[in-house]
Design a protein around this motif. Structure first.
Motif, PDB file in Angstrom:
ATOM      1  N   GLU A  25       0.830  -1.213   0.000  1.00 51.44           N
ATOM      2  CA  GLU A  25       0.000   0.000   0.000  1.00 51.44           C
ATOM      3  C   GLU A  25       0.860   1.255   0.000  1.00 51.44           C
ATOM      4  O   GLU A  25       0.595   2.201  -0.744  1.00 51.44           O
ATOM      5  CB  GLU A  25      -0.925   0.009   1.215  1.00 51.44           C
ATOM      6  N   GLU A  28       2.717   1.490  -3.457  1.00 53.35           N
ATOM      7  CA  GLU A  28       1.798   1.870  -4.530  1.00 53.35           C
ATOM      8  C   GLU A  28       1.371   3.328  -4.423  1.00 53.35           C
ATOM      9  O   GLU A  28       1.241   4.014  -5.435  1.00 53.35           O
ATOM     10  CB  GLU A  28       0.584   0.942  -4.543  1.00 53.35           C
ATOM     11  N   ARG A  29       1.173   3.812  -3.211  1.00 56.02           N
ATOM     12  CA  ARG A  29       0.808   5.222  -3.020  1.00 56.02           C
ATOM     13  C   ARG A  29       1.953   6.126  -3.492  1.00 56.02           C
ATOM     14  O   ARG A  29       1.739   7.083  -4.237  1.00 56.02           O
ATOM     15  CB  ARG A  29       0.475   5.488  -1.553  1.00 56.02           C
ATOM     16  N   GLY A  32       2.623   5.849  -7.243  1.00 54.15           N
ATOM     17  CA  GLY A  32       1.488   6.446  -7.942  1.00 54.15           C
ATOM     18  C   GLY A  32       1.643   7.953  -8.053  1.00 54.15           C
ATOM     19  O   GLY A  32       1.209   8.568  -9.035  1.00 54.15           O
ATOM     20  N   GLU A  33       2.261   8.550  -7.056  1.00 53.77           N
ATOM     21  CA  GLU A  33       2.491   9.992  -7.063  1.00 53.77           C
ATOM     22  C   GLU A  33       3.748  10.372  -7.835  1.00 53.77           C
ATOM     23  O   GLU A  33       3.793  11.415  -8.482  1.00 53.77           O
ATOM     24  CB  GLU A  33       2.592  10.507  -5.624  1.00 53.77           C
ATOM     25  N   GLY A  35       5.295   8.445 -10.211  1.00 56.83           N
ATOM     26  CA  GLY A  35       5.319   7.910 -11.572  1.00 56.83           C
ATOM     27  C   GLY A  35       6.382   6.852 -11.798  1.00 56.83           C
ATOM     28  O   GLY A  35       6.603   6.423 -12.926  1.00 56.83           O
ATOM     29  N   SER A  37       8.199   3.073 -11.550  1.00 57.97           N
ATOM     30  CA  SER A  37       7.701   1.714 -11.777  1.00 57.97           C
ATOM     31  C   SER A  37       7.856   0.868 -10.519  1.00 57.97           C
ATOM     32  O   SER A  37       8.743   1.103  -9.695  1.00 57.97           O
ATOM     33  CB  SER A  37       8.442   1.082 -12.946  1.00 57.97           C
TER      34      SER A  37
END
Length: 82
Positions: A25, A28-29, A32-33, A35, A37
Motif C-alpha cells: 500500500e 503503490e501510493r 502512484g504519485e 510515476g 515503476s
C-alpha cells in the motif's frame, strides 16, 4: 544477487503476509504519485530468493536493497528523489 525485474522499485513478498500488504500500500501510493515503476516478486516462487524468506517484505530501489519488514514512506520518497 537474484535476477530482479527491471523496475525502479521491487518488493519481495509472499501471499498471506500482513506486513507485505501494508508495504505494498505504501509503495503503490508513493509510486502512484512519483510515476516510478513497481514490481512485486514472490519469495516462495523462486529458490534464489530464499535468503530473504525471514525478512519479507524486502524492498529494492534501483537494484539496491532499501528496507525490510516495513517501508517508511518518507525514506522511500527520499530514495526516489535521489
Amino acid at each position: 544477487m537474484p535476477d530482479l525485474p527491471d523496475t525502479r522499485v521491487v518488493m519481495i513478498g509472499r501471499d498471506g503476509c500482513h506486513l507485505c500488504d501494508v508495504a505494498r500500500e505504501v509503495i503503490e501510493r508513493v509510486v502512484g504519485e512519483t510515476g516510478d515503476s513497481f514490481a512485486e516478486v514472490d519469495v516462495d516462487a523462486d529458490p534464489a530468493l530464499a535468503r530473504w524468506t525471514d525478512e519479507v517484505p524486502v524492498t529494492f530501489v534501483d537494484g539496491r536493497q532499501h528496507d525490510y519488514w516495513r517501508v517508511d514512506e518518507g525514506r522511500l520518497r527520499a530514495a526516489l528523489k535521489g
